[in-house]
Scaffold this active site. Structure first.
Site, short mmCIF file in Angstrom:
data_model
loop_
_atom_site.label_atom_id
_atom_site.label_comp_id
_atom_site.label_asym_id
_atom_site.label_seq_id
_atom_site.Cartn_x
_atom_site.Cartn_y
_atom_site.Cartn_z
CD GLU A 2 29.02 20.29 21.52
OE1 GLU A 2 28.79 19.26 22.19
OE2 GLU A 2 28.38 20.60 20.50
CD GLU B 159 34.59 12.66 21.13
OE1 GLU B 159 33.42 12.98 20.82
OE2 GLU B 159 34.85 11.65 21.82
#
Length: 975
Positions: A70, A145
């Site tokens: 995401e 991330e």
């Protein structure tokens, strides 16, 4: 345009169309013929349009793969080849919502905007992001991330770093979050719900880049997508864009993303877990006891609405019988619960916090005995009526506190559509409400409790107990593991780790090219409305009482607030004013016991609540207002009765129920302990401002760590302090609730003002007539520079000061500085390179400025970054196009769509701050006209604040103690 079922429109076949009266919309179901993509359209006259695309993403383990993905798909794509188009849009879009969310079984990407051009741009960037992300080109995105081995030199210690890794370390530092993670794990062990879709920090480093890529290939395909369009947009044109620009290039494929269901248990299952507590803390009464029940299916919408009401009946109201039974038997100091129907198999959960671990069987026994008694004797019909009315009022009001309506509806659509159900069933609440109202004349709720709670074996009981020093041991084990791994690497392998880190840092520090940045669609200054929105405020007078009238369309709901000047109280009574706000409405009055009072409030109003609010004067940091606010909402035809109830609470509350007041103190204390973990950045920022701001010092006493410590003291010494508590609550009431001390706020249409005038005497006649005057407080504002110690695994690092005190002035350009720092310098250094989940700068009209980080693995390094902000601003090199983006992004924050109730609250805030429409227009104009020179001119202002050197860090005990030379004092926060 008229649509016909069975016809195709730009590649989409219309399957269904229906009117949804409850939300004044037309609902349509389309299917993309080439790919099978599912598309829901909710068409109405709302100009705040929403687009979303989501995918069913069942996790296969607890590496947090869906969550990391995401984050990662928003880090550049085929058409928008910048490092972070998401951030570029935050800088330059007029969006009213821009985010992405990972759930236990789905990942969604919603955006909203009122500007047609902007809306199309947002659709374009998000579709390209999810379907053509740069994760295939740049493994560094996964490292940044998700997670990576961090090593700059061979002599350094090997560490883990990564945004999601650090975010989840922070999330699971909270025992409350850890407990809620265990609910689905224990109820649904053979399904994807047994895994953490967000990621378990101990498991995240097991995720490989190849697994990461494979997951995207499998699930991020139009055939597995759920697309959503909401609002007043041109649906046919939107369908054309989605098809022509994206979906036409894909073919239909079979994707097995179905969520398997857990087979029912044959008997309740029991589990024990631990969380970390400091060595010096007592483990007595620090456990969590938790009962969980599987409740049918997400597609059984009537049962789900019924259980929403049952959860409210049993655990939410002051009259809640299950909560009362547990607290009366000293099972925990705080009792709460949750009904979650956002899963294929919903669950109902009961939690007793700060409990004795040896009371597990007693906890279970009391729950089932209480439920059995309710089934046998029946639930109080007034309690049922009040609870149904409460939920119905919320559904009809449709006020989602600033979150766009279309976003909330998308969530409701997905709660059924994801599992093959009718996408509109959760929006069509009228027949569901009417159906559950049979509980008023039958055993409807009792039968559901019998079936799903008492007689169900598909349940779990969980004990989460403290273990001293667990974090320190786990951290040592992690360091030993990393050390062993590093020792096992060859020189060549070490060089490869260092090289990968170097490549990541190079990517992070290399600015996007101007050509790449120009691919991000943007707006122009001409697209901005130059005029500020005028908030409704007219000052009137009724019987000698000032009335702030906010004329606005409220759909016949009255928004009434009573504002009592809280600065009439002596300093020693200030925490008691907040305690008063926390207990009013939850204890007996002269004419009602607290259960009956709660029922009356639920039957006759939307809500009645109490709080203490503070407002600093614009441009005058030493001056502030404080109000004891009584906040209520009711249908216009029930305003008189609501006012009668308010008068009863203000004038006739009895402070003699010792046990109930102690229960309330313990519940509030438990709430603050949760907040320390979940909103640590706010706690640290408020605390640091108390070192230099009188208003913030006041806030600490009534809502900060000062108030939490006050509650802890009352809890520990309740018996010896009881008479003092009772007398002080009475003294606060007598001082506050006087006609001369009152201002009234009323939101409604002009024709409804007479309703207020008729109702006001009910309030006024119940108040005292004592004349009171403001107290001059002499708060000692000292540079405490505290390290606030917790067992959390991350930090919340705050630094601040006041620039008006140093001779500087506020202008609208300060908001542009905020935007630039948020999405450029601080974002790149604290989040991208530092690994923190977030960082927030604020420069306010009061002159107060702070910067605070969120779930930050660093401490001193973050403070160094803050100290370099002046240098960054002084040397800022921003071209005209980029400045335009920052200005547009700033205006976005000024133009958040406001509900009727929000308009009244913002107008109250501006009234007490001394701001008028001309001030807001001036600020907006200054934002729009901001130049690069204005930004550079903020360097000395920020430098003056940083040199004041006010610091507060909330976080990991060891990390803070390792940097103890930074602090003036160290405080263990949680008691």
């Amino acid at each position: 345009m008229t649509f016909k079922i069975g016809n195709s429109y730009n590649g989409f076949k219309l399957i269904e169309e229906k009117e949804i009266k409850e939300v004044k919309s037309i609902g349509r179901v389309f299917e993309h013929e080439k790919t099978g993509a599912k598309l829901i359209n909710i068409s109405n006259d709302d100009d705040n349009k929403v687009f979303a695309i989501g995918f069913r993403t069942p996790p296969e383990d607890s590496t947090g793969l869906p969550h990391i993905l995401e984050h990662s798909v928003l880090c550049g794509s085929r058409k928008f080849d910048t490092k972070e188009p998401f951030v570029e849009l935050l800088k330059s879009s007029l969006n009213t919502f821009l985010n992405a969310m990972t759930y236990p079984d789905k990942t969604v990407y919603p955006v909203a905007s009122r500007n047609n051009k902007d809306f199309k741009n947002l659709m374009d960037v998000y579709l390209d992001a999810v379907l053509y992300p740069n994760i295939y080109k740049y493994p560094e995105i996964f490292m940044q991330e998700g997670w990576h081995y961090s090593l700059e030199n061979k002599e350094d210690k090997l560490k883990y770093n990564g945004v999601v890794y650090n975010e989840m370390k922070g999330a699971y530092s909270s025992p409350d979050s850890l407990l809620f993670r265990k609910i689905t794990e224990t109820l649904y062990p053979d399904t994807p719900y047994s895994h953490s879709s967000g990621g378990d920090p101990e498991v995240i480093p097991e995720l490989t880049y190849d697994q990461f890529i494979s997951f995207h290939k499998k699930y991020y395909h139009p055939s597995n997508s759920y697309i959503y369009l909401y609002g007043d947009g041109d649906v046919n044109e939107q369908l054309r864009f989605i098809n022509d620009e994206y979906l036409k290039d894909f073919d239909r494929i079979e994707i097995d993303s179905k969520i398997p269901l857990q087979k029912p248990f044959e008997e309740m299952r029991e589990y024990n877990y631990t969380y970390s507590l400091a060595e010096e803390d007592s483990i007595e009464n620090k456990s969590f006891l938790n009962l969980n029940f599987s409740i049918g299916s997400s597609l059984d919408t009537e049962t789900n609405l019924a259980f929403t009401i049952i959860e409210y009946i049993l655990l939410e109201t002051p009259a809640a019988p299950l909560k009362k039974a547990l607290l009366d038997n000293n099972i925990g100091k705080s009792v709460f619960g949750e009904f979650d129907d956002g899963l294929a198999q919903p669950y109902f959960s009961i939690v007793a916090k700060d409990a004795n671990e040896n009371d597990k069987e007693k906890f279970k026994k009391i729950v089932f005995e209480t439920l059995g008694k309710l089934v046998k004797d029946g639930i109080d019909k007034k309690l049922i009526e009040a609870s149904i009315n409460k939920i119905e009022f919320l559904l009809r009001e449709g006020d989602f506190r600033g979150q766009p309506t279309g976003i909330v509806y998308y969530s409701k659509v997905m709660d059924s559509f994801l599992y093959g159900g009718d996408p509109f069933i959760n929006l069509q609440y009228e027949p569901l409400i009417e159906s559950v109202k049979k509980a008023l004349t039958s055993r409807y709720f009792e039968d559901l409790i019998e079936k799903y709670l008492i007689s169900s074996n598909h349940s779990s009981i969980v004990l989460l107990k403290p273990e001293k020093g667990l974090n320190d041991r786990k951290e040592k084990e992690l360091q030993d593991k990393l050390s062993r791994y590093k020792d096992s690497l060859s020189e060549k392998e070490l060089d490869e780790v260092i090289e990968k880190c170097k490549n990541l840092k190079t990517r992070q520090m290399t600015p996007d090219t101007s050509e790449a940045l120009k691919t991000i669609p943007t707006l122009h200054i001409s697209d901005i409305d130059k005029k500020a929105e005028k908030l409704p405020l007219e000052i009137k007078n009724k019987d000698g009482v000032k009335v702030l009238f906010h004329e606005t369309h409220t759909n016949k709901i009255a928004y009434l607030k009573l504002l009592f000047n809280n600065k009439v109280l002596p300093i020693e009574l200030l925490p008691y004013s907040k305690l008063l706000s926390d207990v009013l409405g939850k204890i007996n009055t002269k004419n009602y016991d607290y259960g009956s009072l709660s029922n009356e409030i639920g039957i006759h109003s939307g809500s009645i609540s109490f709080n203490v609010m503070t407002y600093v004067k614009s441009g005058k940091p030493q001056e502030f207002s404080a109000t004891f606010m009584v906040k209520s909402k009711a249908l216009m035809n029930k305003l008189n009765k609501t006012c009668e109830l308010i008068s009863e609470i203000l004038g006739n509350t009895l402070f003699d129920d010792k046990d109930k007041i102690l229960q309330n103190i313990r519940e509030i204390r438990a709430y603050y302990e949760m907040m320390l973990f979940n909103s640590g950045h706010v706690v640290a920022a408020k605390r640091v401002m108390s070192y230099f701001s009188p208003k913030a010092s006041y806030d600490e006493v009534i809502s900060g760590i000062g108030y939490y410590k006050f509650l802890c003291d009352l809890d520990k010494n309740f018996e010896s302090k009881w008479d003092n508590i009772k007398n002080n609550l009475n003294n606060v009431r007598e001082c506050l609730f006087n006609k001369s001390n009152l201002t009234v706020s009323f939101g409604g249409e002009n024709e409804d003002y007479n309703t207020l005038e008729d109702a006001m005497p009910i309030i006024i006649n119940s108040l005292g007539d004592k004349k009171v005057s403001e107290v001059n407080y002499d708060f000692e504002v000292n540079k405490e520079n505290e390290g606030l110690l917790t067992q959390g695994n991350v930090q919340y690092v705050a630094k601040g000061g006041n620039f008006i005190d140093d001779g500087f002035n506020y202008s609208g350009s300060a908001l542009v500085v905020e935007t630039i720092l948020s999405f450029d310098y601080l974002w790149n250094n604290v989040r991208v390179q530092g690994g923190a989940y977030g960082v927030v700068p604020r420069l306010s009209r009061s002159g107060n400025m702070f910067i605070t980080s969120y779930r930050d693995p660093k401490l001193k390094e973050t403070l160094d970054i803050y100290d370099n902000v002046p240098s960054y601003l002084k040397n800022a090199d921003i071209d005209e196009d980029t400045m335009t983006k920052y200005i547009i992004g700033t205006i976005r924050n000024l133009d958040t769509p406001l509900t009727a109730s929000m308009k009244t609250e913002y107008a109250i805030e501006e009234y007490y701050m001394g701001i008028n429409f001309e001030d807001r227009q001036k600020e907006r104009t200054e934002v729009i006209e901001t130049t690069i020179e204005d930004i550079r001119n903020y360097a000395p202002l920020v430098e003056s604040v940083m040199k004041q050197n006010h610091i507060c860090v909330l976080g990991n005990e060891k990390k803070i103690k390792d940097n103890k030379d930074i602090f003036g004092k160290l405080i263990t926060v949680i008691e």
